[in-house]
Design an enzyme around this catalytic site. Structure first.
Site, PDB file in Angstrom:
ATOM      1  N   SER A  61      54.445  36.525  35.702  1.00 21.03           N
ATOM      2  CA  SER A  61      54.583  37.858  36.304  1.00 21.03           C
ATOM      3  C   SER A  61      55.296  38.815  35.357  1.00 21.03           C
ATOM      4  O   SER A  61      54.905  39.975  35.198  1.00 21.03           O
ATOM      5  CB  SER A  61      55.399  37.775  37.603  1.00 21.03           C
ATOM      6  OG  SER A  61      54.781  36.948  38.549  1.00 21.03           O
ATOM      7  N   ARG A  63      53.908  42.274  33.082  1.00 17.25           N
ATOM      8  CA  ARG A  63      54.554  43.577  33.242  1.00 17.25           C
ATOM      9  C   ARG A  63      55.181  44.056  31.933  1.00 17.25           C
ATOM     10  O   ARG A  63      55.170  45.252  31.634  1.00 17.25           O
ATOM     11  CB  ARG A  63      55.598  43.490  34.365  1.00 17.25           C
ATOM     12  CG  ARG A  63      54.943  43.363  35.758  1.00 17.25           C
ATOM     13  CD  ARG A  63      55.906  42.765  36.782  1.00 17.25           C
ATOM     14  NE  ARG A  63      55.373  42.788  38.154  1.00 17.25           N
ATOM     15  CZ  ARG A  63      54.533  41.898  38.659  1.00 17.25           C
ATOM     16  NH1 ARG A  63      54.080  40.907  37.890  1.00 17.25           N
ATOM     17  NH2 ARG A  63      54.136  41.997  39.917  1.00 17.25           N
ATOM     18  N   GLY A  91      44.130  37.589  38.634  1.00 20.04           N
ATOM     19  CA  GLY A  91      44.265  38.568  39.709  1.00 20.04           C
ATOM     20  C   GLY A  91      45.367  39.579  39.430  1.00 20.04           C
ATOM     21  O   GLY A  91      45.255  40.756  39.760  1.00 20.04           O
ATOM     22  N   ARG A  93      37.698  37.277  44.782  1.00 19.33           N
ATOM     23  CA  ARG A  93      38.981  37.634  45.391  1.00 19.33           C
ATOM     24  C   ARG A  93      38.994  39.080  45.878  1.00 19.33           C
ATOM     25  O   ARG A  93      38.394  39.959  45.277  1.00 19.33           O
ATOM     26  CB  ARG A  93      40.120  37.377  44.395  1.00 19.33           C
ATOM     27  CG  ARG A  93      40.182  35.910  44.021  1.00 19.33           C
ATOM     28  CD  ARG A  93      41.262  35.602  43.024  1.00 19.33           C
ATOM     29  NE  ARG A  93      42.600  35.783  43.580  1.00 19.33           N
ATOM     30  CZ  ARG A  93      43.723  35.529  42.914  1.00 19.33           C
ATOM     31  NH1 ARG A  93      43.655  35.111  41.665  1.00 19.33           N
ATOM     32  NH2 ARG A  93      44.888  35.714  43.491  1.00 19.33           N
ATOM     33  N   SER A 146      52.511  41.802  49.456  1.00 18.73           N
ATOM     34  CA  SER A 146      51.861  41.570  48.164  1.00 18.73           C
ATOM     35  C   SER A 146      52.586  42.317  47.066  1.00 18.73           C
ATOM     36  O   SER A 146      52.591  43.543  47.042  1.00 18.73           O
ATOM     37  CB  SER A 146      50.396  42.020  48.202  1.00 18.73           C
ATOM     38  OG  SER A 146      49.864  42.009  46.891  1.00 18.73           O
ATOM     39  N   GLN A 156      51.585  42.374  44.093  1.00 20.79           N
ATOM     40  CA  GLN A 156      50.578  42.987  43.233  1.00 20.79           C
ATOM     41  C   GLN A 156      50.190  44.373  43.735  1.00 20.79           C
ATOM     42  O   GLN A 156      50.049  45.313  42.947  1.00 20.79           O
ATOM     43  CB  GLN A 156      49.337  42.088  43.148  1.00 20.79           C
ATOM     44  CG  GLN A 156      49.604  40.790  42.395  1.00 20.79           C
ATOM     45  CD  GLN A 156      48.395  39.872  42.361  1.00 20.79           C
ATOM     46  OE1 GLN A 156      47.362  40.154  42.945  1.00 20.79           O
ATOM     47  NE2 GLN A 156      48.535  38.763  41.663  1.00 20.79           N
ATOM     48  N   ASP A 168      53.163  30.674  45.376  1.00 22.97           N
ATOM     49  CA  ASP A 168      52.350  29.951  44.396  1.00 22.97           C
ATOM     50  C   ASP A 168      52.748  28.486  44.250  1.00 22.97           C
ATOM     51  O   ASP A 168      52.064  27.727  43.568  1.00 22.97           O
ATOM     52  CB  ASP A 168      52.448  30.628  43.028  1.00 22.97           C
ATOM     53  CG  ASP A 168      51.619  31.906  42.968  1.00 22.97           C
ATOM     54  OD1 ASP A 168      50.601  31.978  43.686  1.00 22.97           O
ATOM     55  OD2 ASP A 168      51.987  32.815  42.207  1.00 22.97           O
TER      56      ASP A 168
END
Length: 448
Positions: A31, A35, A103, A131, A176, A178, A329
């Site tokens: 993650s 970023r 994703g 997805r 989420s 995301q 996850d």
């Protein structure tokens, strides 16, 4: 990217291990790696990133940022340098952006493109193309971006950004990180204040890193615990040096392995311990797992520790649904721990797992059954009756459906199986953890 249909699957049987010993480092946090590349590419000047995860997903992000004008290079010392284009400076990519299996890349980059006057085509592999993307295109559409998606709102998907985009206040209908991050990234080049309202907290790496790069970001928590995260744009970001902590999602496979393989005593160094991500450690401790946090420190705004994990007799528990977002996850490998515990483990509130790289609830249930675990699949979770520490029968081949976390979870299960566990394909592991098989062999060797 990997998983081309013309490549042969790479099955492997994982067999019982004696004690796991030694000290290892897991790859950088996925993650944070995504970023770090995106935000560095939006700065003017040079940023340096150490510890970047060099898996296929993150490399897809790097390739996309290059395609939109940033200069990104990997040094021989493993440090990546990024010369950015500045907020508002993204350029029209000449080709479709291939997201592979990622994703995170797809949803976050759609946010970046949404507030720039460019058009980008997003493509991905077969798994990613199933997805759902509407959860991101809905709020970005409110900001003025236009989308041409495949039927069902999936990839391939065209994004036409708008400059100036329109600031919005958006309440997340589903927890989420995301979706939150996509809106915040779009807000960087949007005049006015954009606010995301987050009823259930999700991982906060975007907020921490945006603040670190100098974005005008505020976070307010109302009396009900609901977070209001705002960015006022357009704004400039300042180039940074970033050290990426080890990925807790990758560490989880070795944490569980050391807990369930008798006699194990393993140290996993430099693990990110952000509370929005470390739910797996909390839950394993509730089951009786011995996990000691050593050398706790803060690196680049993120808490980090070395974890010493010793083999433990685990007890089944009912997992509090409130902790789900902080370990979403990690459930595939958590189910392996539950299979070795004494008594029954009940999970609920896991609907989100049905739209990951695979339907992880169904895929894990089938795989657990295939290796002799007693499991009941419910709409929003699994109920697992543990072996009480006895070896699992084993078997397979387990169908992983090109899902990296499922492949690694059943590799861990093989370490405590009588006849071994065969995984149908180990290729997908490279998307998040290229060194997994080598590290597994290393800690097994240390235990002989």
């Amino acid at each position: 990217m990997a998983h081309h249909a013309d490549e042969a699957a790479r099955p492997r049987r994982f067999s019982a291990a004696s004690a796991l010993r030694g000290a290892i480092r897991v790859p950088g946090d996925k993650s944070i790696s995504h970023r770090a590349l995106m935000l560095s590419a939006l700065c003017v000047g040079e940023s340096r990133i150490s510890g970047l995860l060099e898996g296929e997903d993150v490399l897809a992000t790097a390739a996309a940022m290059r395609a939109m004008g940033a200069t990104i290079k990997r040094g021989d010392d493993g440090v990546w340098t990024v010369h950015g284009v500045g907020v508002g400076g993204l350029m029209q990519p000449e080709q479709a952006l291939d997201m592979g299996n990622s994703g995170t890349s797809t949803r976050l980059l759609m946010g970046l493109v949404a507030s720039h006057p460019i058009t980008a085509m997003f493509t991905g592999d077969a798994s990613l193309s199933r997805r759902p993307m509407a959860r991101v295109t809905d709020p970005l559409g409110e900001m003025g971006a236009e989308f041409g998606a495949s039927p069902g709102g999936t990839l391939p998907l065209m994004v036409r950004g708008l400059q100036p985009a329109v600031p919005i206040t958006y309440r997340l209908p589903v927890a989420s990180a995301q979706v939150k991050s996509a809106i915040l990234l779009a807000a960087l080049n949007t005049p006015g204040t954009t606010t995301v309202i987050e009823p259930i907290p999700t991982r906060d790496h975007s907020e921490r890193m945006l603040a670190g790069f100098g974005a005008p970001l505020t976070v307010e928590t109302d009396p009900d615990g609901v977070r209001h995260i705002s960015i006022t744009g357009p704004c400039d970001l300042r180039a940074q040096d970033i050290i990426v902590p080890g990925d807790p999602s990758s560490a989880a496979f070795f944490i569980v392995a050391a807990l369930i393989v008798p006699g194990s005593d393993l140290v996993i160094e430099n693990v990110g311990m952000n509370v929005t991500r470390s739910g797996i450690v909390t839950v394993l401790e509730q089951m009786g797992g011995q996990i000691e946090r050593l050398n706790e420190r803060t690196v680049g705004g993120e808490p980090v520790a070395d974890l010493r994990v010793r083999a433990s007799a685990l007890k089944g528990i009912a997992v509090d649904p409130a902790i789900v977002p902080s370990m979403v996850d990690e459930f595939p490998v958590f189910f392996i721990a539950a299979a070795m515990a004494q008594g029954t483990t009940v999970t609920s509130g896991l609907d989100e797992l049905r739209v990951k790289e695979s339907d992880r609830l169904a895929t894990m249930a089938r795989g657990l059954e295939a290796i002799g675990v007693v499991v009941e699949e419910r709409e929003d979770g699994l109920v697992i009756t543990g072996s009480g520490g006895a070896m699992l029968p084993g078997g397979g081949p387990v169908a992983t459906l090109l899902d990296h976390r499922i492949a690694m979870s059943f590799a861990v299960a093989g370490l405590v199986s009588t006849s071994g566990v065969e995984v149908d394909d180990t290729r997908p592991i490279a998307t998040s953890f290229p060194d997994f098989l080598a590290l597994l062999d290393q800690v097994r060797g240390a235990g002989l």
